[in-house]
Every structure is written in C-alpha cells, then in structure tokens.
Design a protein around this motif. Structure first.
Motif, PDB file in Angstrom:
ATOM      1  N   LYS A  78       7.192  -1.302 -11.307  1.00  0.00           N
ATOM      2  CA  LYS A  78       7.387  -0.086 -12.256  1.00  0.00           C
ATOM      3  C   LYS A  78       8.676   0.389 -11.677  1.00  0.00           C
ATOM      4  O   LYS A  78       9.129   1.331 -12.321  1.00  0.00           O
ATOM      5  CB  LYS A  78       6.102   0.855 -12.003  1.00  0.00           C
TER       6      LYS A  78
ATOM      7  N   GLN B  84      -3.629  -2.663 -12.404  1.00  0.00           N
ATOM      8  CA  GLN B  84      -3.908  -1.440 -11.486  1.00  0.00           C
ATOM      9  C   GLN B  84      -5.552  -1.245 -11.464  1.00  0.00           C
ATOM     10  O   GLN B  84      -6.159  -1.147 -10.494  1.00  0.00           O
ATOM     11  CB  GLN B  84      -3.300  -0.358 -12.098  1.00  0.00           C
TER      12      GLN B  84
ATOM     13  N   GLU C 157      -3.861  12.540  -9.385  1.00  0.00           N
ATOM     14  CA  GLU C 157      -2.749  11.460  -8.932  1.00  0.00           C
ATOM     15  C   GLU C 157      -1.964  12.261  -7.690  1.00  0.00           C
ATOM     16  O   GLU C 157      -1.421  11.409  -6.824  1.00  0.00           O
ATOM     17  CB  GLU C 157      -1.432  11.342 -10.333  1.00  0.00           C
TER      18      GLU C 157
ATOM     19  N   GLU D 139      10.152  -4.103  -3.457  1.00  0.00           N
ATOM     20  CA  GLU D 139       9.384  -5.151  -3.299  1.00  0.00           C
ATOM     21  C   GLU D 139       9.246  -5.450  -1.883  1.00  0.00           C
ATOM     22  O   GLU D 139       9.820  -5.650  -0.911  1.00  0.00           O
ATOM     23  CB  GLU D 139       9.891  -6.462  -3.920  1.00  0.00           C
TER      24      GLU D 139
ATOM     25  N   GLY E 236      -0.965  -3.059  -4.458  1.00  0.00           N
ATOM     26  CA  GLY E 236      -0.584  -1.884  -4.762  1.00  0.00           C
ATOM     27  C   GLY E 236       0.985  -1.633  -4.820  1.00  0.00           C
ATOM     28  O   GLY E 236       1.633  -1.014  -5.518  1.00  0.00           O
ATOM     29  N   ARG E 237       1.467  -2.270  -3.710  1.00  0.00           N
ATOM     30  CA  ARG E 237       2.839  -1.758  -3.500  1.00  0.00           C
ATOM     31  C   ARG E 237       3.859  -2.971  -4.498  1.00  0.00           C
ATOM     32  O   ARG E 237       4.754  -2.319  -4.915  1.00  0.00           O
ATOM     33  CB  ARG E 237       3.335  -2.388  -2.154  1.00  0.00           C
TER      34      ARG E 237
ATOM     35  N   ALA F 221       3.709  -1.035  -7.862  1.00  0.00           N
ATOM     36  CA  ALA F 221       4.865   0.087  -7.599  1.00  0.00           C
ATOM     37  C   ALA F 221       6.257  -0.447  -7.761  1.00  0.00           C
ATOM     38  O   ALA F 221       6.876   0.065  -8.656  1.00  0.00           O
ATOM     39  CB  ALA F 221       4.729   0.870  -6.278  1.00  0.00           C
TER      40      ALA F 221
ATOM     41  N   ASP G 201       9.265   1.995  -8.881  1.00  0.00           N
ATOM     42  CA  ASP G 201       8.898   3.078  -7.641  1.00  0.00           C
ATOM     43  C   ASP G 201       9.212   2.857  -6.500  1.00  0.00           C
ATOM     44  O   ASP G 201       9.441   3.531  -5.453  1.00  0.00           O
ATOM     45  CB  ASP G 201       7.511   3.492  -7.727  1.00  0.00           C
ATOM     46  N   ALA G 202       9.429   1.499  -6.080  1.00  0.00           N
ATOM     47  CA  ALA G 202       9.334   1.004  -4.611  1.00  0.00           C
ATOM     48  C   ALA G 202      10.162  -0.186  -4.516  1.00  0.00           C
ATOM     49  O   ALA G 202      10.218  -1.040  -5.302  1.00  0.00           O
ATOM     50  CB  ALA G 202       8.187   1.375  -4.022  1.00  0.00           C
TER      51      ALA G 202
END
Lengths: 119, 824
Positions: free
Chosen positions: B121, B28, B492, B126, B114-115, B118, B123-124
């Motif tokens: 992790k 990051q 954040e 791929e 960024g995606r 995320a 969170d979203a």
C-alpha cells in the motif's frame, strides 16, 4: 476471479461473460440446476464438499456432464488434480496464475478462442 | 470456492484499482483470520493437544492467500505463501510435527504478511531481508520431515469411488483415525438445498462430540433439484447405537463401515454379509477380496487407489458395471479406469498443465432473465466500504442537521405569524418527520462504522506471545469484551497505544519466573484485557499481576530527570505521582531494553488517546499489579453536546462529559487552598469560570468587547434581578470540575469539525461546529480543560497562562473563531 473474467480484456478473448460465484461446494450444487452455465471453475481444497466431490457430482448430472470444467488449485496437490482429471475435469490451471492464462483457458474451452494480438 | 462462468449478457467492468483495493482488504481479512487461528492453535499446543481442523484452516487460509497474491502479482507474498503452504501441507498430512519452533515460524509469517501488505500500500518499505530469512528457515523445517504412516484404509469396505474423491488430506485424516483404532461410519442424509448450510452445521455439531467427519460426498441419488443426498464418512470411538442416537433424524441413516474380514486374513475374498439392502447391493457388486498390506506412499501418485484396484482386479474379474452404486468401480485394475463421472462415452480430455484444455462446446446463449435473478441471490450479503465514504455521508447528515435547525426556527416563526397560522401544523409535522428520519439515518451510518474491538485484540494477543517469548516470561492474556463495538477509526488508532501499554506491562510489570515464585505468585503472569461499554464510552482496561508501580521509584526518576521540582514532589499524592509516567521523557530505566524504556512510551500513549477524545488512568499497587484504564468515546463522527453561552459566545460541551448542570450563585463559592470550590452533595467540587479560562471576562451585558467585531446580543436581564448563571459539572474518568457559564442553550447532536490551522494549537478546544445560523460554536475538550484546571495549583495560574497572548501555551480567544476562515 470475477474481476479477471469480467475484465474487458477477457471479453476480447472470449466474448462477454457473466460470472456467478458460489460460496461453497454446496452453494455450487444449489446454483447449478438453476441456470445453464457454460463453464465451471472449481478449487479442490474447499470446506465440506471438496472439489473432487463436486466434480463427481457435476459429471453425474445430465445437464452438466459435458460442460467444460476447470480446476484451479496449487501444484501442491498433484495427486488430487490427477484425481480431478479422472473424474472428468477438462483443464487444470495451477495457482497462482496470470489472468491471461485463465482467460485463454476459458476461451479455449468455450470454443470462442479468437486470435488476440500479443499482450 | 467454486466459481462458474456462464455465457450471456455481458457486463464490462474495469478491474483495475477497485480489484486491487479489494485484494488488499481481502488479504488483510485472511491474515487476521490466520492470526486468530494460530493463536488458538498455540493455545491447544501448549495444553499438549492438537487440532487437525485448525491446522487445516490455517492451511486453507495460506492457500487462499497464495492464490490471491498470485493473481495480483504480489510476488513476495506469493513466494512466502508458497513455502508456507508446503510447510502447512506437510503439517496437516502429518509429515512434520507441530513444534513450538514451527509455530514461531508461522507467527513470524503472519507478522510479515502484515508488513508486506503495508508495503504494497506504500506505507512501509518491503521487508525483503526478513522474508528471505523466513523462507530459509521454512526450507530447513521442510527437510526434517519424516514419512507418513502405513495404510489401514484398504482394510475397510469402502467404495473405491468414494476413495477416488478424497483429497490427499482427507485420506490422511481417514488413515490417521483408523490407525488410532476408531470405527468408521457411513451416514446417508437427505438435505434440502435451501437449508443445507444450517442443517449441515446442525449435523456437524451433533457429530463432533463423537468423532471426526472425514468427508461429505453428494451421492447423486435420491435427490432432485431441491434436495441432495450426502454420504458422510465419520470416524468415531462411539458405537453405532450412540452415533445413531446422536444424529437421529427423519432423513438420516447411519451404518458402520465394516472391516473386511480379510484384515486378519488378507487373502480372504468374500466380504461379510452386509447390514441392509442398500449395502448388500453395493457389497455384492464390490468385488474386492484381497487386500494388499504394503504401505502406500504419502505424496503424489494414487497408490492407495491403485492398491485397491489391483486387489479388486486380482480377486475377481467382474467386468459388468454394477447397477446402482454411486461409484462404479472400474472394470480393470489400472489407473485411468474410472470413466469421467462414471458416464461412459465421455471423452477424457487432455489436461495440459499450462491450462490448455480440450476445445469443447460452444458458448450457448445463456440464461433467461428469471434464472439470472435466482442466481444473483446467493452472492455474498456484505460489502466493503471505504470509511471516507461514510465520513462523507456523515458530513451530509451534519449539513442536514443544520437545515433541520433552520426549519425549526422557520416553523416557530410561522406559528407565531397570525397570517400563516393555517400552515403551521403541517410545517410542524413535516419538521418532526424530517427530524425523526434524520436521526435514523445518523444512527444507521454510525452503526455501519462500528467494529468489534476483537480486531485489535487479536493483534495484541500475537504481540503478547512474541514479547513474552523474547523476554522469556510466561504470560497469559485473558481477553473479555472483544465483542464491544467502537468506531472503526478509533480501532485503527488504538493498536499502537495498546501495544505500548502491553509491552510496558510485560517488560516492567510482569516479573520473571524466579521472582514470581519467590513472592508466591503463579509462575505464569496474567495480563487481562477488558473492554466494556459505559454509556457513550468504551472502557478498556489493561491489567497485569506484576510488581506494580512504586510511587517512590517513579518520583525519584522524575526528580532525576528534572520533570518535577523537589517542592512539587513533596506536595504530590501517590496518584499524582503515577501520572508522571505520562510526562514526555519519563523513564525509570537507565538502560534501554529492546522493548521499552526509551522514555517515549507513555506520553505518546496519552497523546494518542487524547487525540481520540479519550483519557488514560493508572492505578497500581506495589507487589500486586497495575491497571491502566482507557476511556474512549464510541465514535468521533458525531457527538451530543450541551450548548452553553459564555460572554455571549456559544460553546459546546460534549454531553458524554456532562454529569449535570445546576443553577449557580456566587454565594456558593468557597475558597479552599487558594482554589474556588463549591460543595455539591457533600463533596467538594473544584470550579472554574469558563469566561475566565477563555479571557472573556471583560464582557458585561450590553458592553461591546471588541469594536471591530459585533458582539451577539447579551442575555436579557430582567430589571431588578441578578443575572443567573449555571454550573456545568463535567467529569472525565474520576475527575470532576464545575464550569461556570452564563446560560444553557440546549442539547444538540453535532458533527464536529477540526479547527483550522490558526486554532489548531489552542488548548481546551476539541473542534468546532456550525450552529445553523451562520454562527460557529466551539466544542470544548472536556478532558483537557479538566486536567488544565486540576493541574494548576490555583485557577489564576492557568488563567495567567491563557492570558499571555504570545506564550506558546496560549489559550485562544474564541472571538477569533468567527472571522477565521480556516475551518475545515
């Protein structure tokens, strides 16, 4: 890198090691004379002193002229790696690499390679 | 980055999750840096310039990402990095041009990184299709590359040893500079290893105005364990004298690297007389005469070196190695003639691409304890900490603060007890010392939590670029105060609201180019993003020079959507009308654009900001522009409050919102348009009775309000005197309200805790805190209270709303708080 080499898996391959990280080529030059390292790993693309210059420097030192030296870098700089070899590097591990490959390479260079069961 | 492995004392540490976590934060960080560099690059390009150093920085960042992601088996990231690195390599080696199309691809990549992070992790999902599309686009660009330029390097009296350690990139820079007609200089500098970083930075800064540093080469001469001599190759337009003057210092020598006279006569074999002894020595042993003019290839191979070697070998067959120079040229002209490190007898090990090297020296015992100590020193000085750990620490500090309160009371009791008088001073001193250290600890933790707002601004800059391109509007983003620090958690949560506001500013605010020209504005719109600290708050301003917000248009839209009634509309001031954009469902658009206009923007912005304890204000002038001001607390972790008592209950008003507290008398009340107000320093101040707002009015000194719950002792009222009350003047942004309370208890720093489930919906309360005597104090949400008071046309109306016990808007009865176990 530290994580890979200090991992228990790596101890299995080459025995316990202690890893010192240098923040830059100069940092490496500063650190090298202060201890006896058994193996040196360097990238080529670094700010200021590049990896080739570092290798050149290392190989001129009485203490490290024969110490195993590994280049980790990308295939993109083929020519540079070739130069590194000519300057005295012992191995080249292209990035990205599997942790096992790195451990195995280090173990072989350190002469501590031992039979490891698969995986 | 060089890494060394030493044998010796083993330390087995599991790599697993911790390494992975570190990978995320490191990746990051790199992506953030990448984004910053790209923006800078974009800026340079738009001004028609180019910056080789920046391109190289970007290259190096992607290079590092590639290595990292490969290490952690992040295949998608690694694949993207690989293609990207190729593109950047072509870019920095001058094989392709940095066009805006290429820049777009680079920006897209940052977005995708960024995606991907995320997604990794969890969170979203791929972004697989997007990555695939980008990879295809990258491939296309790669095919457009042309050849590099011819070589001029060989025309210079450069040591082949030096050329042998140049990376391909450095060689490219050298070639480019020489082709551009710059002169080449060689500096020899002696550095102390201990101070080399700062000394080098200093030298770089002195050199930069005059030219570009191509490389730094440790000569291996003249140095010892503590110092090192570097040969620095500089390309410059300045002449020798100027450069010497610029970098002058005790351990620095500068000389020009001369062109071989052979430049005009490629076959001339005698080099010109050298300038000083050192270079004479080198030149005499540098027997290169002929120079091949054929252009070398730009990739792979060692064409340039071959060329020079071949030339050298062709001209003179001197085979004796030179005595002193740092890089002995090879005796022959073929590849592989450089002994490794110039040390004869060193076996040239085979290199297998798979990484299998020559089996070599055994691992020796390793370093002694003292040496290890020395080497430990240079590891990095920073650590990454999970913010939850800091929260935990802060909670402990909160608990300690409660202990401190208890100790204070104890100390007071001891002081008053004649039997214990002796130990009273000691206890008091201890208490003071505890107090002081606790405060320091609290400050320390808070300091660690602070991060510069620049982190979120960088992301915004990228978004501005993207949106303005999508929308074909030219927008210049001017940022000030990026160094302003604020709590990490707040940062954040800020990016989404800020992104909304910026989108709005571009979509609704900034006019298109033609319209701007027509009204006499510069074609390029400006959005200013300002941040600054104001007391315990951070103020963020987003200001555009667009067409502004027209109250008439907003009112019409609000009426159309039934957000206000006709009669309400007639009563509203322009400023009140502007705040209508914060109403859920508000939009002036009937068409929904890709950017905004879905009516889910500003109310969410407002909600998110108030969750952070902040407020948003709008001011706008038609035709001139719009300014949104966000006022945020610096941290959420701890707040200073004014403790108040109302109807025997303790409330906490955040000190940041308290302007002043004054003694209050009912006689001061005036009624103005059905509201209770008072005059304070010539200005009218709306007032509200906190007891009334929270339905505590039934309470009178000495009267139980609820049989089931014991009521705290009422304030002592001396006979014959009327109970005094106080007015606490609270302000948020430019709104002020005086809250009438019974008693002021004092000031305290509290760790605020969220309310339990049953109180979560309560309005006007930000949370609760423990008071240290097993009692709970409710923390007032000043902004919400003020808005509540000001929004209602009469105080009665909110009170009414608060009184309905089952209405969804119900205010809460703080009496419940005591028995409520739902505090978290």
């Amino acid at each position: 890198m530290r994580a890979i080499l200090e991992d228990p898996a790596s101890a299995a391959a080459m025995g316990a090691v202690e890893v010192t990280e240098a923040q830059s080529g100069f940092d490496a030059m500063r650190l090298l004379p202060r201890a006896r390292y058994d193996l040196i790993i360097t990238d080529i693309n670094m700010p200021d002193v590049n990896g080739l210059e570092l290798i050149h420097f290392i190989r001129k030192s009485e203490q490290y002229r024969t110490t195993p030296l590994v280049i980790i870098s990308t295939q993109a700089t083929e020519r540079d790696v070739e130069r590194g070899r000519k300057l005295g590097a012992d191995a080249y591990v292209p990035k990205p690499f599997a942790p096992e490959l790195m451990r195995e390479t280090c173990a072989r260079l350190l002469g501590t390679a031992r039979p490891v069961s698969d995986g | 980055m060089a890494e060394n492995v030493g044998g010796g004392g083993g330390r087995g540490e599991s790599a697993g999750d911790k390494a992975r976590e570190e990978f995320f934060s490191e990746a990051q960080e790199i992506v953030d840096g990448l984004s910053r560099d790209l923006l800078a690059l974009d800026d340079v390009c738009r001004r028609g310039g180019s910056d080789a150093e920046l391109v190289n920085d970007v290259f190096r960042a992607v290079h590092t990402l590639k290595g990292l992601s490969g290490l952690f088996g992040a295949a998608m990231m690694s694949g993207l990095s690989h293609e990207l690195e190729n593109l950047l390599d072509d870019l920095r080696l001058g094989r392709i041009e940095l066009t805006s199309q290429v820049l777009d691809l680079l920006f897209q990549s940052v977005e995708l990184y960024g995606r991907i992070l995320a997604a990794a992790k969890g969170d979203a999902p791929e972004p697989a299709p997007e990555v695939k599309a980008l990879l295809a686009a990258l491939g296309q660009v790669a095919q457009q590359k042309g050849g590099g330029g011819g070589s001029v390097v060989a025309q210079y009296e450069l040591d082949p040893g030096l050329l042998g350690v140049l990376t391909e990139y450095e060689e490219h820079r050298l070639r480019t500079n020489l082709q551009a007609g710059l002169s080449l200089y060689r500096m020899r500098v002696q550095f102390q290893l201990a101070t080399i970083d700062s000394a080098l930075d200093d030298l770089k800064a002195k050199t930069r105005p005059h030219g570009e540093i191509i490389t730094f080469l440790p000569t291996g001469e003249g140095g010892d364990a503590e110092s090192v001599e570097l040969e620095i190759l500089v390309a410059s337009r300045a002449n020798l004298g100027v450069l010497r003057g610029a970098v002058a210092g005790p351990n620095i020598s500068v000389e020009e690297v001369r062109r071989r006279d052979g430049a005009s006569n490629p076959l001339a074999s005698i080099p010109p007389p050298p300038l000083d002894d050192r270079s004479r020595e080198r030149d005499q042993t540098d027997p290169y005469g002929g120079v091949s003019m054929s252009p070398p290839t730009t990739s792979g191979g060692d064409a340039l070196l071959d060329e020079i070697n071949a030339a050298g070998a062709g001209a003179t067959r001197t085979s004796a190695p030179p005595p002193a120079p740092s890089f002995p040229p090879g005796p022959g002209g073929q590849l592989g003639t450089f002994p490794p490190g110039g040390i004869p007898g060193m076996p040239v090990p085979g290199i297998a691409a798979g990484g299998a090297g020559a089996a070599a020296q055994g691992a020796s015992g390793g370093s002694g304890a003292t040496q290890r100590e020395l080497t430990l020193r240079s590891v990095t000085q920073t650590v990454r900490v999970d913010i939850r750990k800091l929260d935990h620490l802060m909670n402990i500090v909160g608990e300690l603060a409660i202990v401190r309160g208890v100790v204070a009371r104890l100390s007071e009791r001891v002081r008053l007890d004649p039997d214990l008088k002796e130990i009273a001073p000691d206890l008091h001193r201890l208490h003071r010392s505890f107090d002081r250290h606790l405060a320091q600890m609290q400050n320390g933790i808070l300091e660690v939590r602070m991060v510069p707002l620049g982190q979120v601004f960088d992301k915004l800059a990228r978004i501005v670029r993207q949106i303005s391109r999508e929308h074909d509007k030219q927008v210049n983003l001017v940022i000030t105060g990026a160094e302003t620090e604020i709590d990490k958690l707040i940062v954040e949560e800020l990016s989404d609201p800020l992104m909304h506001m910026i989108r709005n500013a571009i979509d609704h605010g900034i006019e298109d180019k033609d319209e701007r020209m027509r009204v006499g504005k510069p074609a390029v719109g400006t959005i200013a993003l300002n941040a600054f600290q104001k007391g315990n708050h951070v103020v963020l301003e987003i200001e555009d020079d667009g067409k502004g917000m027209d109250p008439k248009v907003i009112l019409a839209a609000a009426l159309r959507r039934g957000l206000v009634t006709e009669s309400e509309a007639r009563e509203m001031s322009d400023k009140e009308v502007l705040t209508l954009v914060f109403q859920p469902g508000f939009t002036t658009r009937d068409d929904v654009t890709a950017l905004s206009g879905r009516g889910v923007g500003m109310d969410i912005v407002k909600t998110n900001i108030s969750k952070l304890g902040g407020v948003v204000d709008i001011s706008s002038e038609v035709g001139i522009g719009t300014k949104m001001t966000i006022t945020l607390p610096i941290t959420l972790a701890i707040i200073s409050v004014l403790m108040l008592e109302v109807a025997g209950r303790t409330f906490c008003m955040p000190l940041a919102s308290v302007e002043e507290a004054i003694v209050f008398d009912d006689a001061m009340i005036k009624t103005f348009e059905g509201r209770e107000v008072m005059t304070q320093r010539g200005a009218t101040l709306p007032i509200a009775r906190l007891a009334k707002l929270f339905q505590l009015e039934g309470w009178r000194p000495g009267v139980w309000i609820n049989e089931s719950a014991p009521t705290p002792k009422p304030p002592e009222v001396r006979p014959g005197r009327k109970a005094k009350s106080y007015c606490v003047v609270a302000t948020v942004a430019d709104r002020r309200v005086g809250f009438i309370v019974d008693r002021l208890v004092g000031q305290q720093d509290i760790v605020i805790k969220a309310l339990g489930k049953s109180l979560k919906k309560a309005r006007g309360l930000a949370g609760a805190t423990e008071l240290g005597d097993q009692r709970v104090g409710l923390v007032l949400d000043a902004a919400a209270l003020i808005n509540e008071v000001l929004a209602s046309s009469t105080e009665g109306r909110i009170a009414g709303a608060l009184e309905g016990p089952r209405s969804p808007k119900t205010g809460i009865d703080p009496r419940d708080a005591r028995s409520d176990g739902g505090m978290s």
